[in-house]
Write a protein that holds these residues in place. Structure first.
Motif, short mmCIF file in Angstrom:
data_model
loop_
_atom_site.label_atom_id
_atom_site.label_comp_id
_atom_site.label_asym_id
_atom_site.label_seq_id
_atom_site.Cartn_x
_atom_site.Cartn_y
_atom_site.Cartn_z
N GLY A 126 -2.94 6.08 -3.28
CA GLY A 126 -3.81 4.79 -3.76
C GLY A 126 -4.58 3.53 -3.65
O GLY A 126 -5.29 3.00 -3.58
N ALA A 127 -2.88 3.54 -2.15
CA ALA A 127 -3.59 2.74 -0.85
C ALA A 127 -4.27 2.86 -0.43
O ALA A 127 -4.86 4.28 0.01
CB ALA A 127 -2.14 2.64 -0.66
N TRP A 128 -5.30 2.85 0.61
CA TRP A 128 -6.98 2.53 1.73
C TRP A 128 -6.05 2.70 2.57
O TRP A 128 -4.74 1.50 2.44
CB TRP A 128 -7.87 1.55 1.71
CG TRP A 128 -8.55 2.20 -0.02
CD1 TRP A 128 -8.84 2.97 -0.18
CD2 TRP A 128 -8.22 1.29 -1.10
NE1 TRP A 128 -9.47 2.87 -1.88
CE2 TRP A 128 -9.19 1.86 -2.08
CE3 TRP A 128 -8.20 -0.26 -1.68
CZ2 TRP A 128 -9.47 1.33 -3.16
CZ3 TRP A 128 -8.35 -0.39 -2.43
CH2 TRP A 128 -8.80 0.22 -4.00
N PRO A 129 -6.06 2.93 3.69
CA PRO A 129 -6.41 2.46 5.37
C PRO A 129 -6.57 1.54 5.69
O PRO A 129 -7.25 0.96 5.41
CB PRO A 129 -6.03 3.60 6.04
CG PRO A 129 -7.62 3.81 5.35
CD PRO A 129 -7.23 4.20 3.45
N ASP A 147 -1.66 6.02 10.43
CA ASP A 147 -3.02 7.13 9.90
C ASP A 147 -2.63 7.23 8.39
O ASP A 147 -3.28 7.91 7.99
CB ASP A 147 -3.08 7.82 11.19
CG ASP A 147 -1.48 8.96 10.72
OD1 ASP A 147 -0.47 8.17 9.59
OD2 ASP A 147 -1.36 10.15 11.23
N GLY A 148 -2.04 5.77 7.61
CA GLY A 148 -1.87 6.71 6.27
C GLY A 148 -2.16 5.06 5.14
O GLY A 148 -3.35 4.34 5.56
N GLY A 149 -1.68 4.97 4.25
CA GLY A 149 -1.36 3.52 3.69
C GLY A 149 -1.09 2.93 4.35
O GLY A 149 -0.02 2.86 4.91
N VAL A 189 -3.00 2.69 -7.92
CA VAL A 189 -2.23 2.32 -6.96
C VAL A 189 -1.21 2.34 -7.20
O VAL A 189 -0.56 1.92 -8.06
CB VAL A 189 -3.01 0.47 -6.22
CG1 VAL A 189 -1.96 0.59 -4.88
CG2 VAL A 189 -4.38 0.36 -5.91
N GLU A 190 -0.25 3.36 -6.11
CA GLU A 190 0.58 3.11 -6.68
C GLU A 190 2.14 2.50 -5.77
O GLU A 190 2.80 2.37 -4.56
CB GLU A 190 1.02 4.41 -6.31
CG GLU A 190 0.37 5.90 -6.68
CD GLU A 190 1.05 6.98 -6.21
OE1 GLU A 190 1.80 7.70 -5.91
OE2 GLU A 190 0.52 8.21 -6.47
N PHE A 191 2.42 0.88 -6.23
CA PHE A 191 3.07 0.65 -5.60
C PHE A 191 4.33 0.75 -5.78
O PHE A 191 5.21 0.10 -4.59
CB PHE A 191 2.86 -1.07 -6.19
CG PHE A 191 1.53 -2.09 -6.29
CD1 PHE A 191 1.40 -2.52 -4.69
CD2 PHE A 191 0.41 -1.32 -6.70
CE1 PHE A 191 0.20 -3.03 -4.65
CE2 PHE A 191 -0.42 -2.04 -6.76
CZ PHE A 191 -0.94 -3.41 -5.67
N ASP A 192 4.62 1.09 -6.81
CA ASP A 192 6.18 2.05 -6.87
C ASP A 192 6.81 2.75 -5.24
O ASP A 192 7.81 2.90 -5.48
CB ASP A 192 6.87 2.08 -8.44
CG ASP A 192 4.98 3.26 -8.82
OD1 ASP A 192 4.25 3.07 -7.88
OD2 ASP A 192 6.13 4.00 -10.14
N TRP A 193 5.65 3.26 -5.29
CA TRP A 193 6.17 4.32 -4.14
C TRP A 193 6.62 3.95 -3.36
O TRP A 193 6.93 3.78 -2.74
CB TRP A 193 4.78 5.09 -3.84
CG TRP A 193 4.66 6.68 -3.03
CD1 TRP A 193 4.08 5.67 -1.67
CD2 TRP A 193 5.36 7.78 -2.56
NE1 TRP A 193 3.88 7.10 -0.28
CE2 TRP A 193 5.07 7.72 -1.25
CE3 TRP A 193 5.98 8.10 -3.36
CZ2 TRP A 193 5.66 8.87 -0.88
CZ3 TRP A 193 6.47 9.73 -2.77
CH2 TRP A 193 6.64 9.22 -1.80
N TYR A 194 5.34 2.44 -2.77
CA TYR A 194 5.49 1.84 -1.92
C TYR A 194 7.00 1.17 -1.41
O TYR A 194 7.57 0.55 -0.20
CB TYR A 194 4.24 1.46 -1.30
CG TYR A 194 3.33 1.62 -0.54
CD1 TYR A 194 2.97 2.06 0.54
CD2 TYR A 194 2.53 2.89 -1.40
CE1 TYR A 194 2.21 2.74 1.45
CE2 TYR A 194 1.37 3.38 -0.89
CZ TYR A 194 1.13 3.27 0.71
OH TYR A 194 0.19 4.36 0.48
#
Length: 453
Positions: A126-129, A147-149, A189-194
């Motif tokens: 869900g997050a942009w680079p 090179d990712g979120g 946007v998966e804040f919990d993933w981060y």
């Protein structure tokens, strides 16, 4: 005697800050000292806004990472667009509509293009680079493993998008449709993933390198908005412990607070400046997050942001390194272009390189209106031939080094337009703080604000 004077100065500053806060909350339209001042204010906003309008990358509609009017580029990157600076840009478009630099219909069409790009461009949980190729939507690595979120830059984009959602959500059919599309992006946007399964938010995640960037974000710096949005997410929210243990480090954020010249800050600024950090730390998170009356158990954020700006002003007035031109009408340091590349300028003997960045004082208008006006007038009326171009004031300059480059950066131009408008009308503050999720998230974290119902 010196200690007594410094203590008195600190008391007077607190009183002045409280009065300014009360006045700011009661004011919806700021009066200018003269029609000439009002005209200059509008002209600076208008010219700077053009960076995000005429200067935008044409395929995506987003802000270019940088623009060099002399066509001298460090690389062939005119097609590179930025998520953080682009988020500042969508807020600038709302200012453009309100100030009638463009029509509402023109603004809507450009924002539809931008949202269309964001829907199809590379995203990572869900997050942009940080950067994309604006022509293709494919990530352009900011560095090898980046090179990712990028959750921080994505949060700057979301701060802007939520303002757009609020602005158009009660509009016509097309406007409501745009608001709904933005709402979907926000919820994805998966804040919990981060969190990486810890009580802290991580800046980066890469599909190729995982968590190898290893950057847990701890305060105080420019990233408060990321924690507020993470707590506010209706679909991927994080627990309050992520904020209190991660960002605030179980209270360590208050240990060894910074300060200078009688102004005592409440928070410790990450790094080794000892006085405070670069001024963008009081801008980026507060483009939408209104610091007026915003408090939690760690700080009074209006006092913090106004104090931070005053420290920069006083440093330039005192000018301990004796640089040419520093003074009450030539002040403000932030991370910007510098004489040798890019640097994080700040009020300390190590980080003051003799470089003034106009965005620092101009984006501080809500905090230091008289001091910012003095700087703006000086630059426009006395130094315009060296500092002014098609998108307003250039990014940075040094009188000591006789260094002036017609170069612009999105992350520096955007806060000028937005924070000047917040000073003038509170537009973006009122939009962002009207988000019910944001009010819920702030309450969840223990904040109080006049905006919270």
């Amino acid at each position: 005697m010196k200690k007594i004077l410094l203590a008195a100065a600190g008391v007077l500053f607190v009183i002045a800050s409280a009065v300014a806060q009360k006045k700011a909350l009661q004011t919806t339209s700021v009066p200018f000292a003269s029609a000439k001042d009002a005209a200059l204010f509008t002209e600076v906003q208008r010219a700077t806004f053009q960076y995000f309008w005429n200067g935008a990358e044409p395929t995506s509609g987003l802000a270019r990472e940088r623009f060099h009017a002399d066509n001298v580029y460090p690389q062939n990157d005119k097609h590179v667009v930025t998520s953080g600076g682009g988020g500042f840009g969508v807020m600038a478009i709302l200012v453009g509509i309100e100030r009638k630099f463009i029509t509402r219909e023109e603004g809507l069409k450009r924002l539809e293009k931008i949202v269309g790009f964001l829907e199809t461009a590379d995203r990572f949980h869900g997050a942009w680079p940080h950067w994309w190729n604006g022509e293709t939507g494919k990530v352009k690595p900011f560095s090898k493993k980046d090179d990712g979120g990028d959750l921080v830059e994505s949060s700057f984009m979301l701060q802007g998008l939520l303002c757009v959602r609020q602005y158009f959500q009660q509009g016509n059919t097309e406007e409501k449709a745009l608001a709904a599309r933005i709402d979907k992006l926000w919820r994805e946007v998966e804040f919990d993933w981060y969190t990486n399964n810890k009580n802290v938010l991580y800046w980066h995640w890469s599909p190729n390198y995982g968590w190898e960037m290893n950057f847990p974000v701890k305060g105080y710096n420019e990233c408060l908005i990321m924690y507020v949005l993470a707590a506010s997410s209706p679909t991927h929210g994080v627990a309050p412990a992520v904020y209190h243990e991660g960002w605030a480090q179980n209270g360590k954020i208050n240990e060894q607070p910074d300060g200078y010249d009688g102004i005592q800050l409440q928070l410790h600024y990450q790094g080794d400046n000892k006085t405070s950090g670069p001024l963008f730390w009081s801008h980026y998170s507060y483009l939408g997050l209104d610091p007026r009356g915003l408090k939690d158990k760690y700080a009074d954020y209006w006092k913090e942001t106004t104090g931070h700006a005053q420290i920069h002003y006083r440093w330039a007035v005192n000018n301990p390194k004796k640089y040419k031109g520093y003074g009450p009408d030539n002040w403000g340091m932030t991370s910007s272009y510098s004489i040798k590349g890019y640097a994080g300028h700040a009020p300390s003997m190590e980080h003051d390189l003799g470089v003034i960045s106009p965005t620092a004082a101009l984006s501080s208008f809500p905090y230091t209106p008289k001091e910012s006006m003095a700087a703006m007038k000086n630059w426009y009326f006395n130094k315009k031939d060296k500092l002014w171009g098609e998108f307003g004031f250039y990014d940075a300059f040094s009188e000591t080094a006789n260094w002036y480059k017609p170069h612009y950066l999105a992350i520096d131009q955007g806060p000028i337009v937005v924070m000047m408008e917040n000073y003038r009308s509170g537009l973006l503050w009122n939009l962002f703080m009207s988000c019910p999720e944001v009010q819920t998230g702030l309450t969840k974290l223990g904040f109080t604000s006049p905006h919270i119902k």
